[in-house]
Each structure stands twice: as C-alpha cells, then as structure tokens.
Write a protein that holds these residues in place. Structure first.
Motif, PDB file in Angstrom:
ATOM      1  N   SER A  65       0.828  -1.198   0.000  1.00 16.83           N
ATOM      2  CA  SER A  65       0.000   0.000   0.000  1.00 16.83           C
ATOM      3  C   SER A  65       0.864   1.249   0.000  1.00 16.83           C
ATOM      4  O   SER A  65       0.617   2.193  -0.756  1.00 16.83           O
ATOM      5  N   PHE A  66       1.881   1.278   0.854  1.00 15.71           N
ATOM      6  CA  PHE A  66       2.807   2.407   0.853  1.00 15.71           C
ATOM      7  C   PHE A  66       3.443   2.571  -0.528  1.00 15.71           C
ATOM      8  O   PHE A  66       3.591   3.691  -1.027  1.00 15.71           O
ATOM      9  N   ALA A  67       3.848   1.449  -1.143  1.00 13.84           N
ATOM     10  CA  ALA A  67       4.526   1.519  -2.436  1.00 13.84           C
ATOM     11  C   ALA A  67       3.627   2.051  -3.538  1.00 13.84           C
ATOM     12  O   ALA A  67       4.096   2.669  -4.498  1.00 13.84           O
ATOM     13  N   THR A  68       2.325   1.828  -3.399  1.00 13.99           N
ATOM     14  CA  THR A  68       1.384   2.260  -4.424  1.00 13.99           C
ATOM     15  C   THR A  68       0.879   3.675  -4.202  1.00 13.99           C
ATOM     16  O   THR A  68       0.740   4.450  -5.156  1.00 13.99           O
ATOM     17  N   THR A  69       0.620   4.025  -2.942  1.00 20.59           N
ATOM     18  CA  THR A  69      -0.033   5.304  -2.658  1.00 20.59           C
ATOM     19  C   THR A  69       0.871   6.302  -1.946  1.00 20.59           C
ATOM     20  O   THR A  69       0.540   7.483  -1.883  1.00 20.59           O
TER      21      THR A  69
END
Length: 342
Positions: free
Chosen positions: A138-142
């Motif tokens: 999630s961190f990597a995407t958003t």
C-alpha cells in the motif's frame, strides 16, 4: 573481531566465502581462521550447521533457529531471493558491521534498522507476514499507510482480529502505531513526512523512516527511484539516484551516519533520528559532536547501500502473499518484481 570459517574438507564453496569475506572487510585486517570439520560431533561442538559456516566472534550471524549440527552442504538465501552456497556480500557486510558496532558500543548493535540483526521480515505465523507485506504494498502504491478497513480481508485467512495482528507487528517493531491504532510507520516507510523523500519511477512519492531505509526501497520494490534528503548540519541537499540497481550519489562525498540513542526500544524512537545522510564525513562528525546522546559512526556509500539492500531487499520476495483485496496496493510490487526478477 574474530572470524572463523568452518568447512568440511575440500568444500567447493569455501573459496567463494573467503573471497566475499575479504571484500566485506574492505581493507580491514582481522584474520580469518579456517577450521576443517570432519564429523557431526565436532560440528555440534563448534556450532556448524552445514558447510560453510561463518562465525563472527564465535556466533553464527546467519543461524537458522532449530537448525541441527551438520557436515552437509549449507545453502544461504541472498537478499534478492537467490539460493547460494555462501552468504551474499551484502549479508556479510551487514554481519561484520554489526560485530564492529558491538565492539564500539555498550549496547547490542541495532543493525542500522533495529532488531539486533534479526531482520525486518515478519514471520509467517499468525498472519504477520501477509499483513506486513500488504501494508508495504500500500505504501509503495499510494505513498501512504492503508486504512484499517483496507486490511480486514488480509486478516481474514488467519482467523485473527486485525487489531491483534497489528499489535503483534508493533510489539516486534515491524511497524509503529499511533494512539488510535493507526499505522504511523512500517519500515522502511513513514506515514508522516521525514527528512528522506522517495520519488519512485511510476510517479509515487513516499517518505522513508531513515537513510538506510530509503536506500533499501529501490531493491525491495525492484524499481528505479530518486532519494532526496538534506544534511542536518548544512541543510544542503543529498540526492541518491537508483537506476537499474546502480546508485549515483550527489555530492560524491556524501556518507551516512549510523547510530542509536539507547539500547532498547523501537528503532523509530532510538535509532532513526541518527540514521541520516551527510554531504561529507566532516559534517557527520560535526553532527555527532553536537548529539552526544547518540553513539555511532559514519559509513561510506558502498556499506550504506549494502545495509539497505540486506535489511529490506527481500521483504517482498519471501512471500506469504496477501489475498487480493480490490485495493490497487495489492498488485504493484508483484508487477515490479516480475519485471525486475525475470
């Protein structure tokens, strides 16, 4: 520092281990003692769980819990997920750094990212690894922490309450939570702004907890990235550009200071404040003199990169994959690793 190499006679991987130890020492002079082990009783007495085994000050930094004494061939998993007959150069550099840090400090070394060398990969049991990896995706995407509602489906297969899983991850310092139980950080990412900004190749921007964390992100995600930070003394910008796995530093004199404030506590509280980029060794020493509450030292670019890779590079390759949740965070890193790993 005392380094011992335990092998069976004519071990085919012994020359490779010795070569990598020499590279990891990088000009330092500790002697490497070679001991040939001929039976399992001797292996048990010396602490050999396969050939080759490396001991640093009498301890195996790559020990696998529960592994039995053995005179068989030993295999090691490298930070990029490959299986080899010797520890990777990055892992050896990390192990020797930890040993040296222990000589220079009254505290057990934090290994530049906490957990005393135990690594940042959560165990599979109790749904911990699936949850950790879903949060990192999630961190990597958003560039932001996921909301609890986005993680409920990840918790379901474990049969455990989401709050219990997050609390366990926090207790083991894989992440930190605020007073409301929301994710404040999941190493290497921070949910709030820090001095270390990440610009990923797909346009995502995120914050890293510290300099070493930032250096580990490109390898963890299998992507190009630009890291920007600032020298805490001069305010000058330090930029690290990662392209195809190669990192270019500006200025070329930049270093990373690695230290800690105390012996116990979450890395976010006792170490991350000291893990900074500096434009030169001179400004790093100046900062250290101004912050006597931290103990540590400046390390060069090669060692800093190796630490980042070894701590964080394998967090998303050794998977118990999370089930798809309908959240785009669940698919990004599989796509990236498919491109990077082949």
């Amino acid at each position: 520092m005392r380094i011992t190499l335990l092998t069976v006679p004519d071990c085919p991987n012994a020359p490779l281990v010795r070569e990598r130890i020499g590279q990891a020492l990088d000009g330092r002079t500790p002697e490497v003692e070679l001991v040939e082990v001929t039976d399992e009783a001797q292996a048990a007495r010396l602490g050999m769980t396969g050939s080759p085994t490396v001991l640093v000050d009498g301890t195996d930094p790559f020990a696998v819990p529960g592994a039995a004494a053995s005179v068989s061939c030993r295999l090691y998993r490298s930070p990029d997920g490959r299986v080899e007959g010797a520890p990777s150069l990055a892992d050896l550099q990390r192990a020797l750094y930890v040993a040296k840090a222990g000589e220079d400090s009254d505290c057990p070394p934090m290994d530049a990212a906490g957990r005393g060398g135990r690594g940042r990969l959560a165990p599979v049991s109790g749904g911990l690894r699936a949850m950790q990896q879903a949060i990192l995706r999630s961190f990597a995407t958003t560039g932001q922490a996921p909301e609890p509602a986005d993680l409920e489906q990840v918790a379901d297969p474990s049969g455990r309450d989401l709050r219990e899983i997050l609390a366990d991850l926090a207790a083991e310092d894989f992440l930190t939570l605020d007073d409301q139980g929301r994710i404040r950080a999941a190493y290497p990412f921070s949910a709030t702004p820090t001095a270390h900004r990440l610009h990923l190749a797909d346009g995502t921007e995120a914050w890293a907890m510290c300099a070493i964390d930032a250096l580990g992100v490109p390898d963890m995600l299998g992507t190009d990235a630009v890291i920007t930070s600032a020298d805490p003394v001069t305010g000058e910008t330090v930029t690290v550009t990662s392209t195809g796995g190669h990192m270019t530093w500006r200025p070329t004199t930049a270093v990373v200071y690695v230290g800690q404030r105390s012996c116990t506590g979450p890395a976010a509280d006792i170490a991350c404040g000291a893990l900074n980029f500096f434009t030169s060794g001179r400004t790093a020493r100046s900062w250290a003199e101004q912050h006597p509450d931290f103990t540590g030292k400046a390390i060069d670019q090669t060692r800093a990169e190796a630490l980042g890779r070894s701590v964080f590079g394998s967090l998303l390759t050794q998977a118990e994959p999370a089930r798809p949740s309908g959240n785009p965070a669940a698919v990004k890193t599989e796509r990236q690793h498919g491109r990077e790993r082949g």
